[in-house]
Scaffold this motif. Structure first.
Motif: not given
Length: 132
Positions: A101-107
């Protein structure tokens, strides 16, 4: 006694950018927003975006969202065409697209469920696998 998953909260550095990503790119329904966050949902999942400073993670921790087999290719192309970055190539059972996601959260966008994963493990068990 725990009954199930209640909600997921993610720290985000820019509420406007993250709200647009989850709503416009991934298709979440936005319910409310305020100076410090927003509430969204997809299916039965409640997602809270909370303004703050996300911490970088270098481990395998991630959130996987279910995608139907008939939608996977079209949806994956749409997500990637929005400029979304991938963090891993799929090497496990089922179709998966691993994105940030835009903040680097892994999805992960995943086709399959626990039952399909367990059935695959009967054929190709992980190293040291023990059935409980």
């Amino acid at each position: 006694m725990i009954q199930g998953l209640n909600h997921i909260t993610l720290a985000v550095s820019c509420l406007t950018r993250s709200l647009a990503f989850y709503k416009d790119v991934l298709g979440f329904k936005a319910h409310v927003k305020w100076h410090g966050g927003a509430y969204l949902s997809i299916g039965e999942l409640w997602l809270c975006l909370s303004c703050g400073k996300p911490c970088a993670r270098n481990d395998y921790t991630h959130i996987a969202f279910a995608v139907s087999p008939s939608d996977f290719e079209r949806f994956s192309r749409r997500v990637l065409s929005a400029g979304v970055s991938q963090w891993k190539k799929n090497q496990s059972e089922g179709l998966s697209l691993y994105i940030l996601d835009p903040d680097g959260h892994k999805l992960e966008l995943h086709v399959g469920n626990l039952e399909s994963r367990l059935n695959t493990l009967k054929q190709k068990p992980y190293d040291g696998l023990t059935w409980l």
